[in-house]
Design an enzyme around this catalytic site. Structure first.
Site, short mmCIF file in Angstrom:
data_model
loop_
_atom_site.label_atom_id
_atom_site.label_comp_id
_atom_site.label_asym_id
_atom_site.label_seq_id
_atom_site.Cartn_x
_atom_site.Cartn_y
_atom_site.Cartn_z
N LYS A 98 37.13 44.91 59.74
CA LYS A 98 35.70 45.75 59.46
C LYS A 98 35.26 46.20 60.57
CE LYS A 98 34.26 43.20 55.18
NZ LYS A 98 35.68 42.21 54.93
N ASP A 132 38.72 48.32 56.89
CA ASP A 132 38.02 47.82 55.51
C ASP A 132 36.76 48.70 55.34
OD1 ASP A 132 37.59 46.81 52.98
OD2 ASP A 132 37.83 44.59 53.83
N MET A 133 36.29 48.99 53.97
CA MET A 133 35.05 49.59 53.83
C MET A 133 33.96 48.40 53.63
SD MET A 133 33.64 52.53 53.90
CE MET A 133 35.18 53.52 54.03
N GLN A 161 35.88 53.31 47.67
CA GLN A 161 35.32 52.71 46.74
C GLN A 161 34.99 53.42 45.46
OE1 GLN A 161 32.42 51.35 49.63
NE2 GLN A 161 33.14 49.19 49.48
N ARG A 182 43.87 52.39 50.27
CA ARG A 182 43.51 51.41 49.30
C ARG A 182 42.12 51.58 48.35
NH1 ARG A 182 40.51 45.87 49.82
NH2 ARG A 182 41.93 44.44 48.71
N LYS A 185 37.24 48.87 43.39
CA LYS A 185 35.87 49.48 42.69
C LYS A 185 34.92 49.19 43.79
CE LYS A 185 37.75 48.25 38.37
NZ LYS A 185 37.74 47.43 36.94
N GLY A 186 34.78 48.31 44.53
CA GLY A 186 33.58 48.25 45.21
C GLY A 186 32.76 46.84 45.10
N THR A 224 43.33 45.73 42.20
CA THR A 224 42.56 45.38 40.90
C THR A 224 43.24 44.13 40.41
OG1 THR A 224 42.07 46.13 38.71
CG2 THR A 224 44.17 46.75 39.46
N HIS A 225 42.36 43.52 39.43
CA HIS A 225 42.85 42.14 38.69
C HIS A 225 42.88 42.75 37.40
CE1 HIS A 225 41.35 39.50 42.09
NE2 HIS A 225 42.50 39.81 42.54
#
Length: 305
Positions: A98, A132-133, A161, A182, A185-186, A224-225
């Protein structure tokens, strides 16, 4: 109810007292469940076990929003040591960082210097580093840094995101760099002026971004899950004739373990996001906020091996 649950966990994620308590008392409880260890050396064995099962990883030293130059330099040194260990131990792993942990909120020169040191090491060892966002106010600065570094380094990727209105345009602007992206969703609480407030709209935008990235020929990681999103991606890839080596699925360590292995068996690339460190509390609360179903996954992870 889902909105209330999300807001509750996001509120809890920012509670400094709970975070400090978690650092002091919770490391042993969550190690091997949602984090691999409290430092990277203690996490290596878990990563090796995941690799043995056909699962690639991305490791992340938890912690963000650093406001001390000394701490930012320490985080940089930790990242460099992690890359060297990944190479030495021959781990099938990327590393995530980050920008706020490297000094983004302190000064541009500092974060550029720190990230340059990390990327020099990454290029030397051939280890991918993902920027990373974070929350929306830092999105523009983060993407500007990614674009700058991508001109000089190959071992660099980033995150977009789906809940942000701006992301479709960001994806178009990044496409000329042919990035490894990557898609998530956020997980931060954002105002309706910058982010979709309703889950169904986020889901629809997520699907749109996956298709957009596929059609642009970009290597795409779908983090995603969600079973529906996984099946959508499989169907879309088949319809557009996207080969399996052009995308991958990503999930969090400790969640949906059976599904992760099933995807590997089906011939898909599966990467597990493996966090480590003592600052696990905020990360965990945001994961629960992202998707209420994660609560049940997390609970099962705590009570099962």
């Amino acid at each position: 109810m889902e909105t209330v649950t999300k807001n509750l966990f996001l509120f809890l994620s920012k509670n400094n007292w709970l975070n400090e308590m978690a650092k002091k008392r919770g490391g042993n409880i969550v190690t091997g469940k949602i984090i691999a260890g409290t430092d990277f050396p203690s996490s290596v064995q878990i990563i090796k076990e995941l690799n043995t099962r056909g699962l690639a990883t991305t490791v992340d030293h938890l912690g963000e929003f650093v406001n001390s130059e000394k701490t930012a330099v320490e985080r940089t040194e930790e990242a460099i040591a992690t890359i060297e260990t990944i190479s030495r131990e021959r781990l099938d792993s990327h590393m995530s960082v980050k920008m706020t942990s490297l000094g983004l909120d302190i000064g541009r020169d500092l974060v550029i210097s720190n990230m340059t040191s990390i990327l020099d090491t990454a290029e030397k060892h051939g280890v991918m580093v993902t920027i990373d966002m974070e929350d929306e106010p830092r999105c523009e600065k983060t993407l500007e840094l990614f674009k700058q570094f991508k001109q000089s380094y190959n071992c660099i990727s980033t995150v977009l995101q789906a809940y942000l209105y701006r992301t479709e345009q960001d994806l178009k602007e990044l496409s000329s760099l042919k990035p490894f992206l990557r898609l998530v969703k956020g997980a931060y609480k954002e105002p309706q002026t910058v982010a979709y407030p309703d889950k169904k709209d986020v889901d629809e935008n997520y699907k749109k971004l996956i298709e957009q990235s596929f059609r642009l020929g970009l290597y795409t990681a779908i983090a995603t899950h969600d079973d529906h999103m996984i099946e959508y991606t499989k169907g879309l890839a088949a319809r557009l004739q996207i080969p399996n080596n052009q995308f991958e699925f990503q999930m969090l360590y400790g969640m949906r373990n059976k599904t992760q292995l099933e995807l590997v068996e089906q011939g898909y690339k599966m990467r597990v996001y493996v966090p480590y460190g003592r600052d696990w509390y905020g990360y965990f609360m945001r994961r629960l906020a992202e998707r209420p179903a994660n609560i049940s996954f997390a609970f099962k992870g705590f009570v099962k091996n």
